[in-house]
Write a protein that holds these residues in place. Structure first.
Motif, short mmCIF file in Angstrom:
data_model
loop_
_atom_site.label_atom_id
_atom_site.label_comp_id
_atom_site.label_asym_id
_atom_site.label_seq_id
_atom_site.Cartn_x
_atom_site.Cartn_y
_atom_site.Cartn_z
N ARG A 99 7.05 0.82 3.48
CA ARG A 99 5.90 0.08 3.99
C ARG A 99 5.10 -0.48 2.83
O ARG A 99 4.96 0.19 1.80
CB ARG A 99 5.00 1.00 4.82
N VAL A 100 4.58 -1.66 3.00
CA VAL A 100 3.76 -2.29 1.96
C VAL A 100 2.38 -2.57 2.55
O VAL A 100 2.19 -3.53 3.30
CB VAL A 100 4.41 -3.58 1.44
N ASP A 101 1.44 -1.68 2.25
CA ASP A 101 0.07 -1.78 2.73
C ASP A 101 -0.87 -2.10 1.57
O ASP A 101 -0.65 -1.62 0.45
CB ASP A 101 -0.38 -0.46 3.36
N PHE A 102 -1.90 -2.85 1.86
CA PHE A 102 -2.85 -3.18 0.78
C PHE A 102 -4.18 -3.60 1.40
O PHE A 102 -4.26 -3.85 2.62
CB PHE A 102 -2.28 -4.28 -0.12
N HIS A 103 -5.18 -3.68 0.55
CA HIS A 103 -6.53 -4.00 1.02
C HIS A 103 -6.62 -5.46 1.44
O HIS A 103 -6.04 -6.34 0.77
CB HIS A 103 -7.56 -3.70 -0.08
N GLY A 160 -9.43 -14.10 0.47
CA GLY A 160 -10.21 -12.93 0.08
C GLY A 160 -10.65 -13.07 -1.37
O GLY A 160 -10.36 -14.07 -2.03
N ASN A 161 -11.31 -12.05 -1.85
CA ASN A 161 -11.80 -12.14 -3.23
C ASN A 161 -11.08 -11.18 -4.16
O ASN A 161 -11.46 -11.01 -5.29
CB ASN A 161 -13.31 -11.87 -3.28
N GLY A 162 -9.99 -10.54 -3.67
CA GLY A 162 -9.33 -9.53 -4.47
C GLY A 162 -7.94 -9.91 -4.94
O GLY A 162 -7.21 -9.07 -5.44
N ALA A 163 -7.55 -11.17 -4.75
CA ALA A 163 -6.22 -11.60 -5.18
C ALA A 163 -6.10 -11.41 -6.69
O ALA A 163 -6.99 -11.81 -7.45
CB ALA A 163 -5.98 -13.04 -4.79
N LEU A 164 -5.00 -10.81 -7.12
CA LEU A 164 -4.83 -10.51 -8.54
C LEU A 164 -4.40 -11.73 -9.31
O LEU A 164 -4.64 -11.86 -10.50
CB LEU A 164 -3.82 -9.37 -8.70
N SER A 165 -3.71 -12.63 -8.66
CA SER A 165 -3.39 -13.94 -9.25
C SER A 165 -3.00 -14.82 -8.08
O SER A 165 -2.85 -14.37 -6.97
CB SER A 165 -2.25 -13.84 -10.26
N SER A 221 -0.76 -6.01 -4.58
CA SER A 221 -0.76 -5.05 -5.67
C SER A 221 0.33 -3.98 -5.58
O SER A 221 0.88 -3.60 -6.63
CB SER A 221 -2.14 -4.39 -5.80
N PRO A 222 0.70 -3.46 -4.40
CA PRO A 222 1.76 -2.44 -4.40
C PRO A 222 3.06 -2.98 -4.99
O PRO A 222 3.81 -2.23 -5.64
CB PRO A 222 1.94 -2.09 -2.92
N CYS A 223 3.32 -4.26 -4.78
CA CYS A 223 4.55 -4.86 -5.31
C CYS A 223 4.44 -5.04 -6.82
O CYS A 223 5.42 -4.90 -7.54
CB CYS A 223 4.80 -6.20 -4.64
N ARG A 224 3.26 -5.34 -7.29
CA ARG A 224 3.06 -5.53 -8.74
C ARG A 224 3.16 -4.20 -9.48
O ARG A 224 3.60 -4.15 -10.63
CB ARG A 224 1.69 -6.16 -9.00
N ASP A 225 2.73 -3.14 -8.80
CA ASP A 225 2.65 -1.83 -9.45
C ASP A 225 3.94 -1.04 -9.36
O ASP A 225 4.12 -0.06 -10.08
CB ASP A 225 1.53 -1.00 -8.81
N PHE A 226 4.84 -1.44 -8.46
CA PHE A 226 6.03 -0.63 -8.20
C PHE A 226 7.00 -0.67 -9.38
O PHE A 226 7.35 -1.75 -9.87
CB PHE A 226 6.73 -1.15 -6.94
N THR A 235 -5.73 -1.17 9.67
CA THR A 235 -7.07 -0.66 9.96
C THR A 235 -8.03 -1.81 9.70
O THR A 235 -7.61 -2.93 9.41
CB THR A 235 -7.43 0.54 9.05
N GLY A 236 -9.31 -1.51 9.72
CA GLY A 236 -10.29 -2.55 9.46
C GLY A 236 -10.20 -3.12 8.06
O GLY A 236 -10.62 -4.26 7.82
N SER A 237 -9.65 -2.35 7.13
CA SER A 237 -9.60 -2.82 5.74
C SER A 237 -8.18 -2.89 5.18
O SER A 237 -7.98 -3.43 4.09
CB SER A 237 -10.45 -1.91 4.85
N LEU A 238 -7.20 -2.35 5.89
CA LEU A 238 -5.82 -2.36 5.39
C LEU A 238 -4.96 -3.33 6.19
O LEU A 238 -5.09 -3.43 7.41
CB LEU A 238 -5.19 -0.97 5.52
N VAL A 239 -4.09 -4.02 5.49
CA VAL A 239 -3.09 -4.87 6.14
C VAL A 239 -1.71 -4.46 5.64
O VAL A 239 -1.57 -3.78 4.62
CB VAL A 239 -3.33 -6.37 5.88
N ARG A 240 -0.69 -4.90 6.36
CA ARG A 240 0.69 -4.52 6.04
C ARG A 240 1.57 -5.76 6.04
O ARG A 240 1.43 -6.63 6.91
CB ARG A 240 1.19 -3.52 7.08
N MET A 241 2.48 -5.81 5.08
CA MET A 241 3.46 -6.90 5.09
C MET A 241 4.35 -6.75 6.32
O MET A 241 4.89 -5.68 6.60
CB MET A 241 4.33 -6.86 3.83
N ARG A 242 4.49 -7.83 7.06
CA ARG A 242 5.33 -7.81 8.26
C ARG A 242 6.76 -7.45 7.89
O ARG A 242 7.29 -7.91 6.87
CB ARG A 242 5.30 -9.16 8.96
N GLY A 243 7.36 -6.68 8.73
CA GLY A 243 8.75 -6.31 8.55
C GLY A 243 8.95 -5.01 7.79
O GLY A 243 10.01 -4.40 7.88
#
Ligand code: SF4
Ligand code: SF4
Length: 116
Positions: free
Chosen positions: A17-21, A28-33, A83-88, A46-54
């Motif tokens: 699963r790939v979840d992120f803020h 949004g204002n949190g894009a890393l690039s 970010s989870p993809c960048r950090d993995f 949740t109200g603050s978390l989203v997930r990559m479809r699939g």
């Protein structure tokens, strides 16, 4: 996913699963690039978390992944990936895997990166 080893793999994009803020979404204002993750490729968890479809389907596969796992793949939103993809497994591109990378590869019948 990075260049070299990862573009011949893609297993982690079809394993977890790939979840992120939500601030990392486009607009949004949190894009890393780049512009942030396209909203249409995600859904809210949740109200603050989203997930990559699939990524929570059975079998999992991120909607943004193109190509064939273990052969040739690419992330279609590479510049905007979350970010989870960048950090993995940050050294995978150098041929240095880690436990989660090895587990993802094993799910797809691929050997640990160090042995590949
Ligand atoms: S599982 Fe490891 S080698 Fe494969 S794409 Fe992910 S980080 Fe790269
Ligand atoms: S956004 Fe890109 S790098 Fe992240 S899981 Fe999906 S295909 Fe892989």
């Amino acid at each position: 996913m990075r260049e070299d080893h990862c573009t011949r793999c893609g297993a982690c994009c079809a394993a977890f699963r790939v979840d992120f803020h939500c601030s990392e979404l486009a607009g949004g204002n949190g894009a890393l690039s780049g512009d942030g993750v396209p909203v249409a490729l995600t859904y809210p968890v949740t109200g603050s978390l989203v997930r990559m479809r699939g990524t929570d389907e059975a079998p999992p596969r991120c909607i943004a992944l193109a190509g064939e796992v273990g052969q040739s793949v690419r992330c279609t939103i590479y510049a905007d990936r979350p970010s989870p993809c960048r950090d993995f497994a940050p050294y995978a591109a150098l041929g240095i895997g880690e436990d989660a990378c090895d587990r993802a590869r094993a799910r797809h019948g691929l050997p640990p990166l160090a042995a590949a």
